[in-house]
Design a protein around this motif. Structure first.
Motif, PDB file in Angstrom:
ATOM      1  N   ASN A 120       0.827  -1.193   0.000  1.00  0.00           N
ATOM      2  CA  ASN A 120       0.000   0.000   0.000  1.00  0.00           C
ATOM      3  C   ASN A 120       0.865   1.247   0.000  1.00  0.00           C
ATOM      4  O   ASN A 120       1.909   1.294   0.631  1.00  0.00           O
ATOM      5  CB  ASN A 120      -0.915   0.022   1.229  1.00  0.00           C
ATOM      6  N   ALA A 121       0.397   2.273  -0.702  1.00  0.00           N
ATOM      7  CA  ALA A 121       1.105   3.549  -0.724  1.00  0.00           C
ATOM      8  C   ALA A 121       1.005   4.197   0.648  1.00  0.00           C
ATOM      9  O   ALA A 121      -0.011   4.110   1.318  1.00  0.00           O
ATOM     10  CB  ALA A 121       0.516   4.460  -1.798  1.00  0.00           C
ATOM     11  N   ILE A 122       2.080   4.838   1.034  1.00  0.00           N
ATOM     12  CA  ILE A 122       2.122   5.518   2.324  1.00  0.00           C
ATOM     13  C   ILE A 122       1.380   6.843   2.210  1.00  0.00           C
ATOM     14  O   ILE A 122       1.326   7.443   1.141  1.00  0.00           O
ATOM     15  CB  ILE A 122       3.579   5.715   2.773  1.00  0.00           C
ATOM     16  N   SER A 123       0.789   7.287   3.289  1.00  0.00           N
ATOM     17  CA  SER A 123       0.057   8.542   3.301  1.00  0.00           C
ATOM     18  C   SER A 123       0.996   9.669   3.724  1.00  0.00           C
ATOM     19  O   SER A 123       1.637   9.595   4.768  1.00  0.00           O
ATOM     20  CB  SER A 123      -1.119   8.433   4.273  1.00  0.00           C
ATOM     21  N   LEU A 124       1.119  10.680   2.900  1.00  0.00           N
ATOM     22  CA  LEU A 124       1.991  11.823   3.168  1.00  0.00           C
ATOM     23  C   LEU A 124       1.172  13.092   3.257  1.00  0.00           C
ATOM     24  O   LEU A 124       0.138  13.210   2.603  1.00  0.00           O
ATOM     25  CB  LEU A 124       3.015  11.969   2.040  1.00  0.00           C
ATOM     26  N   ASP A 125       1.643  14.053   4.035  1.00  0.00           N
ATOM     27  CA  ASP A 125       0.965  15.340   4.053  1.00  0.00           C
ATOM     28  C   ASP A 125       1.716  16.315   3.142  1.00  0.00           C
ATOM     29  O   ASP A 125       2.731  15.972   2.521  1.00  0.00           O
ATOM     30  CB  ASP A 125       0.800  15.873   5.477  1.00  0.00           C
TER      31      ASP A 125
ATOM     32  N   VAL B 247       1.059  12.498  -5.545  1.00  0.00           N
ATOM     33  CA  VAL B 247       0.918  11.615  -4.391  1.00  0.00           C
ATOM     34  C   VAL B 247      -0.348  11.982  -3.628  1.00  0.00           C
ATOM     35  O   VAL B 247      -0.631  13.158  -3.408  1.00  0.00           O
ATOM     36  CB  VAL B 247       2.157  11.725  -3.462  1.00  0.00           C
ATOM     37  N   LYS B 248      -1.095  10.961  -3.219  1.00  0.00           N
ATOM     38  CA  LYS B 248      -2.295  11.195  -2.419  1.00  0.00           C
ATOM     39  C   LYS B 248      -1.854  11.686  -1.052  1.00  0.00           C
ATOM     40  O   LYS B 248      -1.063  11.042  -0.369  1.00  0.00           O
ATOM     41  CB  LYS B 248      -3.120   9.921  -2.301  1.00  0.00           C
TER      42      LYS B 248
END
Length: 171
Positions: free
Chosen positions: A2-7, A158-159
């Motif tokens: 899974n893609a990591i969540s970044l701010d 990137v999400k």
């Protein structure tokens, strides 16, 4: 995976680092409006999470004498045992191959090859590539001009998470 969540702050850090990998933490922190300690914490977390795999220098291939670049489509005979493993092993040993991909479509592989000149490229194709086990067909596309080349990741796509990504409450 899974893609990591970044701010948004993580994305700004990654964007700057992809453009200037040797930037100091102090300059990076200033550029993205964080304190140096908060910036370093985020950077270390991005490294630990595997978002940043490693750092490297981008070399000018022409200054180093590599005047020819080619994308080579390779089709294989798949009636031989272990044809994929044998070809993959051979590709890893060829320094001229700077990128190798298993692809869909009419061919099995797409190789990105650098050579000093046409003779070097021709020798590579005739003496190594054509002699590799299972190679059936090769189609070369010589690069005439590069319009865009960016080995980075499009961080702007990137999400992003709604909250803080790498760490919380930093300034």
């Amino acid at each position: 995976m899974n893609a990591i969540s970044l701010d948004a702050t993580d994305c700004r850090i990654l964007t700057v680092l992809q453009q200037e990998g040797r930037i100091s933490n102090l300059d990076l922190a200033e550029r993205i409006s964080l304190s140096p300690s908060a910036c370093l914490r985020r950077l270390r977390l991005l490294e630990e999470q595997g978002v940043i795999e490693h750092y490297r220098a981008c070399l000018n291939r022409e200054v180093l004498g590599f005047e020819l670049e080619a994308f080579v489509q390779v089709s294989m005979r798949n009636d031989q045992a272990n044809w994929h493993e044998r070809f993959a092993e051979a590709v890893r040993d060829w320094p001229e191959v700077v990128g190798a991909f298993v692809v869909t479509g009419e061919t099995h592989y797409l190789l990105r090859v650098l050579a000093h000149n046409l003779k070097h490229y021709s020798d590579f194709v005739l003496q190594r590539l054509y002699k590799a086990p299972g190679v059936m067909d090769i189609r070369s596309n010589i690069v005439l001009q590069t319009l865009k080349e960016d080995s980075g990741v499009p961080v702007s796509l990137v999400k992003k998470s709604g909250g803080h990504g790498a760490s919380h409450g930093e300034r």
